[in-house]
Design a protein around this motif. Structure first.
Motif, short mmCIF file in Angstrom:
data_model
loop_
_atom_site.label_atom_id
_atom_site.label_comp_id
_atom_site.label_asym_id
_atom_site.label_seq_id
_atom_site.Cartn_x
_atom_site.Cartn_y
_atom_site.Cartn_z
N ILE A 97 -38.60 5.17 2.40
CA ILE A 97 -37.55 4.16 2.34
C ILE A 97 -38.18 2.87 1.83
O ILE A 97 -39.28 2.51 2.24
N LYS A 98 -37.50 2.21 0.91
CA LYS A 98 -38.05 1.01 0.29
C LYS A 98 -37.44 -0.28 0.84
O LYS A 98 -38.12 -1.29 0.92
N THR A 99 -36.15 -0.26 1.15
CA THR A 99 -35.50 -1.48 1.60
C THR A 99 -34.71 -1.23 2.88
O THR A 99 -34.37 -0.10 3.20
N ILE A 100 -34.39 -2.30 3.56
CA ILE A 100 -33.61 -2.20 4.78
C ILE A 100 -32.17 -1.83 4.48
O ILE A 100 -31.43 -1.37 5.35
N SER A 101 -31.76 -2.00 3.21
CA SER A 101 -30.39 -1.66 2.83
C SER A 101 -30.23 -0.18 2.49
O SER A 101 -29.15 0.24 2.08
N GLY A 102 -31.27 0.62 2.64
CA GLY A 102 -31.15 2.06 2.49
C GLY A 102 -31.48 2.60 1.11
O GLY A 102 -30.97 3.64 0.73
N ILE A 103 -32.33 1.94 0.39
CA ILE A 103 -32.77 2.45 -0.91
C ILE A 103 -34.05 3.26 -0.67
O ILE A 103 -35.02 2.76 -0.12
N PRO A 127 -27.12 0.20 6.77
CA PRO A 127 -27.63 -0.28 8.08
C PRO A 127 -26.75 0.14 9.26
O PRO A 127 -27.24 0.26 10.37
N PHE A 128 -25.47 0.39 9.00
CA PHE A 128 -24.56 0.72 10.08
C PHE A 128 -24.48 2.22 10.37
O PHE A 128 -24.07 2.61 11.45
N ASN A 129 -24.83 3.05 9.39
CA ASN A 129 -24.78 4.50 9.61
C ASN A 129 -26.13 5.14 9.26
O ASN A 129 -26.18 6.23 8.71
N PHE A 130 -27.20 4.46 9.62
CA PHE A 130 -28.53 4.91 9.22
C PHE A 130 -28.91 6.27 9.81
O PHE A 130 -29.63 7.03 9.17
N LYS A 131 -28.46 6.59 11.01
CA LYS A 131 -28.85 7.87 11.61
C LYS A 131 -28.34 9.05 10.79
O LYS A 131 -29.08 9.98 10.50
#
Length: 173
Positions: A97-103, A127-131
């Motif tokens: 994972i590269k960014t906190i935004s899910g990239i 960030p809201f559905n990361f699981k």
């Protein structure tokens, strides 16, 4: 047969919004710094302008490199200018994972047509559905690991086995 499309279906929307935000923020910083330097003769904000321009210069190519990614039992696929590029699992080094935004970034052993990595975004709402999204990426990681293990086992089974015997000091089939 494709099993999973791992990228968001709204990748064009994400790219448009992200590029717009980067452009607007950069322009606002430049205009604000020029306004303060001309109108109020405060030149300290002009120091910040090159920092934002450098950040925009690095962010824009990273946003443009994000691809639609899918996979099957032996390969990862991504779109490039209307064509589909296939990357076999053997060529994949790892997924990070590269960014906190899910990239996410798929690192390759050998560079493909687009370089040594493939970037993709799993969801616009990461960030809201990361699981849920991390489970999809972990499933791809598991498929890659199992495929590599299966290849190693197949290669080892196909090699002739030789054993060293102490009787005649030679090899025995």
């Amino acid at each position: 047969m494709r099993i999973t499309i791992i990228s968001t279906s709204r990748i064009k929307t994400y790219k448009t919004i992200a590029l717009s935000i980067v452009t607007v923020i950069t322009l606002l910083v430049i205009v604000g710094a020029l306004y303060r330097s001309i109108g109020f003769e405060e030149y300290n904000l002009l120091i910040i302008v090159p920092v934002y321009v450098i950040l925009a210069y690095r962010a824009i190519p990273a946003i443009v490199k994000i691809k639609n990614v899918s996979y099957d039992d032996s390969s990862v696929y991504y779109d490039k200018k209307g064509f589909e590029v296939q990357v076999p699992f053997e060529d994949i080094k790892d997924i990070e994972i590269k960014t906190i935004s899910g990239i996410y970034k798929i690192n390759l052993f050998d560079p493909s047509q687009d370089g040594s990595s493939i970037m993709f975004k799993t969801s616009l709402w990461y960030p809201f559905n990361f699981k849920k999204q991390d489970e999809k990426v972990n499933e791809l990681r598991d498929k890659i690991d199992n495929y590599i293990k299966r290849i190693w086992q197949d290669d080892n089974e196909q090699l002739p086995s030789y054993t060293i015997t102490s009787d005649n000091g030679g090899f025995k089939k």
